[in-house]
Motif scaffolding. Sequence first.
Motif, short mmCIF file in Angstrom:
data_model
loop_
_atom_site.label_atom_id
_atom_site.label_comp_id
_atom_site.label_asym_id
_atom_site.label_seq_id
_atom_site.Cartn_x
_atom_site.Cartn_y
_atom_site.Cartn_z
N GLU A 1 37.85 -46.38 -25.50
CA GLU A 1 37.58 -47.82 -25.45
C GLU A 1 38.79 -48.61 -25.96
N GLN A 2 39.39 -48.13 -27.03
CA GLN A 2 40.54 -48.82 -27.60
C GLN A 2 41.74 -48.77 -26.66
N SER A 3 41.92 -47.64 -25.97
CA SER A 3 43.05 -47.53 -25.05
C SER A 3 42.88 -48.48 -23.86
N ARG A 4 41.65 -48.80 -23.49
CA ARG A 4 41.39 -49.77 -22.42
C ARG A 4 41.49 -51.20 -22.93
N LEU A 5 41.04 -51.43 -24.18
CA LEU A 5 40.97 -52.78 -24.72
C LEU A 5 42.36 -53.38 -24.97
N GLY A 6 43.27 -52.59 -25.54
CA GLY A 6 44.60 -53.11 -25.87
C GLY A 6 45.33 -53.71 -24.68
N PRO A 7 45.55 -52.94 -23.61
CA PRO A 7 46.23 -53.50 -22.43
C PRO A 7 45.44 -54.64 -21.78
N ALA A 8 44.10 -54.53 -21.77
CA ALA A 8 43.29 -55.59 -21.17
C ALA A 8 43.44 -56.88 -21.96
N LEU A 9 43.43 -56.76 -23.28
CA LEU A 9 43.58 -57.95 -24.13
C LEU A 9 44.96 -58.56 -23.96
N ASP A 10 45.98 -57.72 -23.85
CA ASP A 10 47.33 -58.23 -23.61
C ASP A 10 47.40 -59.01 -22.29
N ARG A 11 46.78 -58.45 -21.24
CA ARG A 11 46.78 -59.13 -19.94
C ARG A 11 46.04 -60.47 -20.00
N VAL A 12 44.90 -60.47 -20.67
CA VAL A 12 44.09 -61.68 -20.75
C VAL A 12 44.80 -62.75 -21.58
N ILE A 13 45.40 -62.37 -22.69
CA ILE A 13 46.13 -63.33 -23.52
C ILE A 13 47.31 -63.91 -22.75
N ALA A 14 47.96 -63.08 -21.94
CA ALA A 14 49.11 -63.56 -21.16
C ALA A 14 48.72 -64.59 -20.12
N THR A 15 47.43 -64.64 -19.73
CA THR A 15 46.99 -65.63 -18.74
C THR A 15 46.71 -67.00 -19.36
N LEU A 16 46.64 -67.06 -20.68
CA LEU A 16 46.36 -68.34 -21.33
C LEU A 16 47.57 -69.27 -21.19
N PRO A 17 47.33 -70.58 -21.15
CA PRO A 17 48.45 -71.53 -21.18
C PRO A 17 49.25 -71.35 -22.48
N PRO A 18 50.53 -71.69 -22.47
CA PRO A 18 51.38 -71.42 -23.65
C PRO A 18 50.84 -71.99 -24.97
N ASP A 19 50.26 -73.20 -24.95
CA ASP A 19 49.77 -73.77 -26.20
C ASP A 19 48.57 -73.00 -26.73
N GLN A 20 47.67 -72.56 -25.85
CA GLN A 20 46.51 -71.77 -26.28
C GLN A 20 46.93 -70.38 -26.72
N ARG A 21 47.88 -69.78 -25.99
CA ARG A 21 48.37 -68.45 -26.36
C ARG A 21 49.00 -68.49 -27.75
N ALA A 22 49.80 -69.52 -28.00
CA ALA A 22 50.44 -69.64 -29.32
C ALA A 22 49.40 -69.76 -30.42
N LEU A 23 48.37 -70.54 -30.17
CA LEU A 23 47.32 -70.74 -31.16
C LEU A 23 46.60 -69.43 -31.49
N VAL A 24 46.19 -68.70 -30.46
CA VAL A 24 45.47 -67.44 -30.68
C VAL A 24 46.38 -66.41 -31.36
N LEU A 25 47.61 -66.31 -30.92
CA LEU A 25 48.52 -65.33 -31.51
C LEU A 25 48.82 -65.67 -32.96
N LEU A 26 49.07 -66.94 -33.25
CA LEU A 26 49.37 -67.32 -34.62
C LEU A 26 48.20 -67.04 -35.55
N HIS A 27 47.00 -67.43 -35.13
CA HIS A 27 45.86 -67.30 -36.02
C HIS A 27 45.27 -65.89 -36.03
N ASP A 28 44.91 -65.38 -34.87
CA ASP A 28 44.17 -64.13 -34.81
C ASP A 28 45.04 -62.89 -34.88
N VAL A 29 46.28 -62.97 -34.44
CA VAL A 29 47.15 -61.79 -34.47
C VAL A 29 48.04 -61.80 -35.71
#
Length: 195
Positions: free
Chosen positions: A118-146
């Motif tokens: 499950e973890q091996s599937r989740l990591g790449p999937a999460l990376d792909r999904v985060i990459a689809t976010l607009p830059p301002d939303q991606r920055a927000l999620v990465l700064l806070h949650d990552v």
Amino acid sequence: MSLIPFRQSKSRRFELLIQPHLDVLYRFAYRLAGQQQDAEDLVQDVIVKLYPRLDELEAVEQLRPWLNRVLYRHFIDQVRRKSRQGDMPLSELVEADAQADWLDSLESDHLGPDLLLEQSRLGPALDRVIATLPPDQRALVLLHDVDGWRQEDIADVLDIPLGTVKSRLHRCRAALRKKIQRELEPIPQAERVGK
């Protein structure tokens, strides 16, 4: 006010101001851009632009948030400029394989095979999904949650009210949750057989 003696050369004064913040700037740039080369270019561009503004830098009380704000604005300007030129934003230029599988680094010897799968599937999937976010939303999620930044610090760096940070973070997480569920569904909704 800076305590750096003014007898030093301009380049040395600039170096003493910026050097302690380079690692943080690079990590932030990498989170925004997603690639080492783009992150290095972002940091370099910001430093080159700031060098002539040494007097202003020496007057800044909290330099780290100020530098992060400058870097973030420069990144957003680059993305906007590229989209106006018909080029793809930096986030779309990053291949999924080139992104760091940061969730995979959290593996433990205590995880069972089902959790490892499950973890091996989740990591790449999460990376792909985060990459689809607009830059301002991606920055927000990465700064806070990552990266674990406090919401107050994010509000300061992005120059938006704290309430806006909270509401945007909530909306981003909800959107990510839906996208990641769609990404990880074993049988897509369109292919399911109805009752």
